[in-house]
Design a protein around this motif. Structure first.
Motif, short mmCIF file in Angstrom:
data_model
loop_
_atom_site.label_atom_id
_atom_site.label_comp_id
_atom_site.label_asym_id
_atom_site.label_seq_id
_atom_site.Cartn_x
_atom_site.Cartn_y
_atom_site.Cartn_z
N GLU A 79 1.76 -2.52 -16.74
CA GLU A 79 0.75 -2.83 -15.72
C GLU A 79 -0.11 -3.99 -16.21
N GLY A 80 -0.39 -4.93 -15.35
CA GLY A 80 -1.15 -6.12 -15.75
C GLY A 80 -0.25 -7.27 -16.14
N LYS A 81 1.04 -6.97 -16.37
CA LYS A 81 1.99 -8.03 -16.71
C LYS A 81 3.12 -8.10 -15.67
N HIS A 82 3.84 -6.98 -15.51
CA HIS A 82 4.95 -6.96 -14.56
C HIS A 82 4.50 -6.56 -13.15
N VAL A 83 3.42 -5.78 -13.09
CA VAL A 83 2.91 -5.31 -11.80
C VAL A 83 1.41 -5.03 -11.95
N PHE A 143 0.89 -1.16 0.00
CA PHE A 143 0.00 0.00 0.00
C PHE A 143 0.92 1.21 0.00
N LEU A 144 0.87 2.02 -1.06
CA LEU A 144 1.81 3.13 -1.20
C LEU A 144 1.07 4.44 -1.50
N GLU A 145 1.47 5.50 -0.82
CA GLU A 145 0.81 6.79 -1.03
C GLU A 145 1.02 7.30 -2.46
N SER A 146 -0.08 7.77 -3.05
CA SER A 146 -0.04 8.47 -4.34
C SER A 146 -0.94 9.69 -4.15
N ASN A 147 -0.42 10.68 -3.43
CA ASN A 147 -1.28 11.72 -2.86
C ASN A 147 -1.84 12.73 -3.85
N HIS A 148 -0.96 13.28 -4.70
CA HIS A 148 -1.42 14.41 -5.51
C HIS A 148 -0.73 14.46 -6.87
N ASP A 149 -1.41 15.17 -7.77
CA ASP A 149 -0.80 15.56 -9.03
C ASP A 149 -0.17 16.93 -8.77
N GLU A 150 1.11 17.08 -9.06
CA GLU A 150 1.81 18.32 -8.70
C GLU A 150 1.18 19.55 -9.36
N ILE A 176 -1.75 -2.72 -10.47
CA ILE A 176 -2.01 -1.50 -9.71
C ILE A 176 -3.50 -1.42 -9.39
N ASP A 177 -3.82 -1.13 -8.12
CA ASP A 177 -5.21 -0.94 -7.71
C ASP A 177 -5.27 0.34 -6.87
N ILE A 178 -6.48 0.78 -6.57
CA ILE A 178 -6.62 2.04 -5.81
C ILE A 178 -7.47 1.82 -4.57
N ALA A 179 -7.00 2.35 -3.45
CA ALA A 179 -7.76 2.27 -2.18
C ALA A 179 -8.74 3.44 -2.14
N PRO A 180 -10.05 3.17 -2.08
CA PRO A 180 -11.02 4.27 -2.07
C PRO A 180 -11.13 4.95 -0.70
N GLN A 181 -11.61 6.22 -0.72
CA GLN A 181 -11.79 6.96 0.54
C GLN A 181 -13.04 6.52 1.30
N TYR A 182 -14.16 6.39 0.59
CA TYR A 182 -15.44 6.27 1.28
C TYR A 182 -16.00 4.86 1.34
N ASN A 208 -6.16 15.35 -6.87
CA ASN A 208 -5.91 14.08 -7.54
C ASN A 208 -7.25 13.45 -7.90
N THR A 209 -7.23 12.48 -8.79
CA THR A 209 -8.40 11.63 -9.01
C THR A 209 -7.85 10.21 -9.18
N PRO A 210 -8.66 9.21 -8.90
CA PRO A 210 -8.16 7.84 -9.07
C PRO A 210 -7.64 7.59 -10.48
N ILE A 211 -8.36 8.09 -11.49
CA ILE A 211 -7.96 7.81 -12.88
C ILE A 211 -6.67 8.55 -13.24
N LEU A 212 -6.52 9.77 -12.69
CA LEU A 212 -5.29 10.54 -12.95
C LEU A 212 -4.08 9.86 -12.31
N ALA A 213 -4.25 9.42 -11.06
CA ALA A 213 -3.15 8.73 -10.37
C ALA A 213 -2.77 7.47 -11.15
N TYR A 214 -3.79 6.70 -11.50
CA TYR A 214 -3.56 5.43 -12.22
C TYR A 214 -2.85 5.70 -13.55
#
Ligand SMILES: [Zn+2]
Ligand SMILES: [Zn+2]
Length: 267
Positions: free
Chosen positions: A242-246, A161-168, A248-254, A222-228
Motif C-alpha cells: 500500500e502506498g506503492k502499488h495501490v 469504491f469497493l465495499e469492505s463491510n465487516h470483519d467476519e 487505500i482510503d476510507i469513505a466515512p459515514q458521517y 468493523n472499524t476503519p483501522i481494522l478494515a485498513y
C-alpha cells in the motif's frame, strides 16, 4: 474526473462523481436536506447535478431520491428490472426525469456509463463504471461476493469504491445480531467482508487499479483501522505494498470523504 464520497454505510450512501461534462450522484441514501448540506461543503450546487444513478432499492441508498429529484428536476437512472421497486419512491417526479435503462451501457451527455449486476439480497443491485476521455471511476457496494464479470467491469479503473463491510469474527461474535441477520450478511448475496475485499483488490491491482476507497463499512462489525489493516496486511502477504502499488482510503459515514481527482488527463 473527480469523485468524493458524501456518505457511506448503513445510515446512508451517496457518491459524487463528475467528468468534464456531467455531475452524477450514485444513490441518495440520506435526506435531501443532508445531501444539500454535503454538496454545499464540496462546493457543488445541487441544481448542477445532471443525474442520479440508483444501485438498489434499500433505504440506505434511496431515502432522499424522490424529494431531491422533484426539487431540482434531476434525471434518475436505474435498471428497468428495478422499476416496480422504485416507482413508489419516485411519486410526483416528472415521468420525463425517470429513465429505466435496458442496456448495460449508455451515455449521459458524452460520458459513458456501464452498469453491472451485483449479488445482494435486494430485488436488484447494480454497480457502475463511469468513463470519459480514457479515465474511469467505478463503484461496487452491497455485494455478497465478487465474480469474474464484476472484476472485469472494475478492472482498469483509475478509482474504485469497493465495499469492505465487516470483519467476519466481529460479526460472528456480535451479541446484538440475530443468527438469521448474521447469515444474511455472510451469505453470497449479503455484504463483502474485509478479507474478501482484500482478495478483490489483489485481483484489481494486477489489472492496473491504483486507488481503492473502502466503502459501506459496518459501524458495529468493523472499524476503519481494522478494515485498513486487514487489507494492507493481506496485500503485503501477496507482495502488494500500500502506498506503492495501490493507495487505500476510507469513505466515512458521517462526513464527506477525501476528494480524488484523476490528473493525468488523456485527451
Ligand atoms: Zn443493500
Ligand atoms: Zn447498503
Amino acid at each position: 474526473m473527480r469523485a468524493i464520497s458524501l456518505a457511506s454505510g448503513s445510515k446512508g450512501n451517496s457518491t459524487y462523481i463528475s467528468s468534464d461534462d456531467v455531475n452524477i450522484l450514485v444513490d441518495i441514501g440520506l435526506s435531501c436536506l443532508n445531501i444539500e448540506k454535503r454538496l454545499k461543503k464540496i462546493g457543488v450546487n445541487p441544481s448542477n447535478i445532471d443525474a442520479i444513478l440508483i444501485t438498489h432499492e434499500h433505504t440506505d441508498h434511496c431515502k432522499g431520491i424522490g424529494v431531491f429529484a422533484k426539487k431540482y428536476g434531476t434525471k434518475v437512472y436505474f435498471p428497468q428490472c428495478g422499476y416496480d421497486f422504485l416507482i413508489g419512491q419516485l411519486m410526483g417526479v416528472n415521468p420525463k426525469q425517470i429513465i429505466p435503462f435496458t442496456s448495460s451501457q449508455f451515455t449521459i451527455k458524452n460520458t459513458t456509463i456501464n452498469a453491472f449486476e451485483l449479488p445482494h439480497d435486494s430485488h436488484f443491485c447494480y454497480g457502475y463504471s463511469i468513463e470519459k476521455n480514457g479515465q474511469k471511476i467505478s463503484i461496487a457496494t452491497d455485494l455478497g461476493h465478487t465474480n469474474y464479470k464484476i472484476i472485469q467491469n472494475l478492472q482498469n479503473s483509475d478509482i474504485v469504491f469497493l465495499e469492505s463491510n465487516h470483519d467476519e469474527n466481529l460479526l460472528i461474535n456480535n451479541p446484538n445480531y440475530s443468527a438469521s441477520l448474521k447469515s444474511r450478511i455472510l451469505s453470497p448475496r449479503g455484504h463483502l467482508s474485509n478479507i474478501n475485499c482484500a482478495k478483490t483488490i489483489e485481483q484489481l491491482v494486477y489489472s492496473g487499479v491504483k486507488q481503492v476507497i473502502l466503502a459501506h463499512l459496518s459501524e458495529e462489525n468493523n472499524t476503519p483501522i481494522l478494515a485498513y489493516n486487514t487489507i494492507v496486511d493481506y496485500l503485503k502477504s501477496v507482495g502488494i505494498i500500500e502506498g506503492k502499488h495501490v493507495f487505500i482510503d476510507i469513505a466515512p459515514q458521517y462526513d464527506v470523504g477525501n476528494l480524488f481527482e484523476i490528473r493525468n488527463t488523456i485527451i
